[in-house]
Design an enzyme around this catalytic site. Sequence first.
Site, short mmCIF file in Angstrom:
data_model
loop_
_atom_site.label_atom_id
_atom_site.label_comp_id
_atom_site.label_asym_id
_atom_site.label_seq_id
_atom_site.Cartn_x
_atom_site.Cartn_y
_atom_site.Cartn_z
N ASP A 45 34.61 43.84 39.84
CA ASP A 45 33.41 44.59 39.48
C ASP A 45 33.81 46.01 39.05
OD1 ASP A 45 34.05 45.63 41.95
OD2 ASP A 45 32.03 45.48 42.79
N SER A 46 35.12 46.30 39.13
CA SER A 46 35.64 47.53 38.51
C SER A 46 35.41 47.48 37.00
CB SER A 46 37.14 47.68 38.81
OG SER A 46 37.85 46.50 38.46
N ASP A 84 34.66 38.62 41.09
CA ASP A 84 34.18 39.57 42.09
C ASP A 84 32.66 39.52 42.12
OD1 ASP A 84 34.83 41.46 43.95
OD2 ASP A 84 35.32 43.04 42.51
N GLU A 116 33.16 42.04 49.29
CA GLU A 116 33.55 43.16 50.15
C GLU A 116 32.88 43.07 51.52
OE1 GLU A 116 32.73 46.87 48.13
OE2 GLU A 116 33.88 46.25 46.35
N GLU A 189 42.15 47.79 50.29
CA GLU A 189 42.11 48.86 49.28
C GLU A 189 42.15 50.23 49.95
OE1 GLU A 189 39.05 48.56 46.28
OE2 GLU A 189 39.45 50.60 45.56
O1 KIV Z 1 36.96 45.36 41.35
C1 KIV Z 1 38.17 45.47 41.48
O2 KIV Z 1 38.93 45.68 40.52
C2 KIV Z 1 38.74 45.32 42.81
C3 KIV Z 1 40.19 45.59 42.99
C4 KIV Z 1 40.41 47.05 43.07
C5 KIV Z 1 40.74 44.89 44.15
O3 KIV Z 1 38.03 45.02 43.72
#
Ligand code: KIV
Length: 277
Positions: A45-46, A84, A116, A189
Amino acid sequence: MSRMSIPDIREKYENGENLTMLTAYDAPIARQVDNGGVDMILVGDSAGDNHLGYNDTIPVTVDEALSLTASVDRAVENAMVIADLPFLSYGSSMEESVKNAGRFMKEARADAVKLETAPSGKTSIKVIDRLTELGIPVMGHIGLTPQRMNQIGGGYVQGRGDEKSATIEALIETAEQIEEAGAFSLVLEAVTEETGKRVTEVVDIPTIGIGAGRHVDGQVLVITDVLGLSEESYRLSKQYADLNSVICDAVESYVDDVQEGVFPASENVFDAIDEEG
Ligand code: KIV
């Protein structure tokens, strides 16, 4: 060759091989990341701040993430593709959590999902338990959890036990519960190196660190940071290329060529006799 499976990941872990994961958000980059030989590709979700132009991960919708995951899935042959789950797509009710996670498997064809968990976060542990019972492989994620950024108040390193940071003990306890709920792996993280080490010693599933130090079972980075496509650089990351400069130079050359009449040239144009493109 078929894609990396959970038993393949487990085998590498048991053999003491360091596991590798990178994010990707679209097909062309996912293809190169896959060709580069990573074990797992995370459609993180980044994407919110690294691909979709938001300031953070909070606004990312299920439909946006599904579309990105499906595009990555279509390009990847070897790596495991992990989707994610976006903010509030899980946890509001069990029914909604299962429905949304299921869409990532059925519609976007992800191989697993990630979600998460806050320190001692009971709800998401129950969600992990239900999803894994139903056959949806889950990767956990603790430490700095960006979906809780509005509560945490910033990108504070976790495991220090001060007012901005969970204690190592709370993180270890949460990691144990995530393992017990059935997760096949766990992202750590932005935690102290000691936290990374202690969690890795305690759980019997592979820990994948980003800013978690050297004593974890694998590493993950955000692809835009690795390729030099980000605006910022972070201590927990490492830049392996400078694509911002490469792309900027290419665009400037194109603009010059068009403005000076150099492109298109004779080899780029069609005539009436030979129409082959
Ligand atoms: O969303 C993401 O890229 C992540 C990584 C930083 C593990 O959760």
